[in-house]
Design an enzyme around this catalytic site. Sequence first.
Site, PDB file in Angstrom:
ATOM      1  N   SER A  87       0.837  -1.196   0.000  1.00  0.00           N
ATOM      2  CA  SER A  87       0.000   0.000   0.000  1.00  0.00           C
ATOM      3  C   SER A  87       0.873   1.248   0.000  1.00  0.00           C
ATOM      4  CB  SER A  87      -0.913   0.009   1.229  1.00  0.00           C
ATOM      5  OG  SER A  87      -1.730   1.157   1.233  1.00  0.00           O
ATOM      6  N   CYS A  88       0.331   2.325  -0.528  1.00  0.00           N
ATOM      7  CA  CYS A  88       0.950   3.650  -0.440  1.00  0.00           C
ATOM      8  C   CYS A  88      -0.169   4.607  -0.038  1.00  0.00           C
ATOM      9  CB  CYS A  88       1.610   4.043  -1.750  1.00  0.00           C
ATOM     10  SG  CYS A  88       0.468   4.227  -3.141  1.00  0.00           S
ATOM     11  N   HIS A  89      -0.163   5.825  -0.520  1.00  0.00           N
ATOM     12  CA  HIS A  89      -1.243   6.749  -0.176  1.00  0.00           C
ATOM     13  C   HIS A  89      -2.459   6.547  -1.068  1.00  0.00           C
ATOM     14  CE1 HIS A  89      -3.292  10.188   1.464  1.00  0.00           C
ATOM     15  NE2 HIS A  89      -3.542  10.588   0.240  1.00  0.00           N
TER      16      HIS A  89
END
Length: 115
Positions: A73-75
């Site tokens: 995941s990232c933003h």
Amino acid sequence: MAGYAALNIIEGVSENIQWYDLANELAKGKLLLDVRTKAEVLNGHFENSINIPLDELRERLSELDSSKEYIISCHSGLRSYIGERILKQNGFKVKNLDGAYHLYSTVKPEEIKRD
């Protein structure tokens, strides 16, 4: 880039999971890898996630266990898509969290840790 990501999903090169499947996948033993920056993580993060910023991922692959399965995941999803590609090219089993931290923190704010 969005077009490439969509094509890779259609062709099965990229694999996603939805926010509502995250808890079940983690319960099965998958690990959550957050590729946001340290500054982003200080503003809120997933509990028990591993943080390796995308810009450091290639140099820090040895910190990950290639026998484990990961959810990345990232933003918003772009960096985690790139991270997914890096990990898969290095033999890791990984799926991308669709909607990433932004979506998850919106629908499940009670599960986000703030230090």
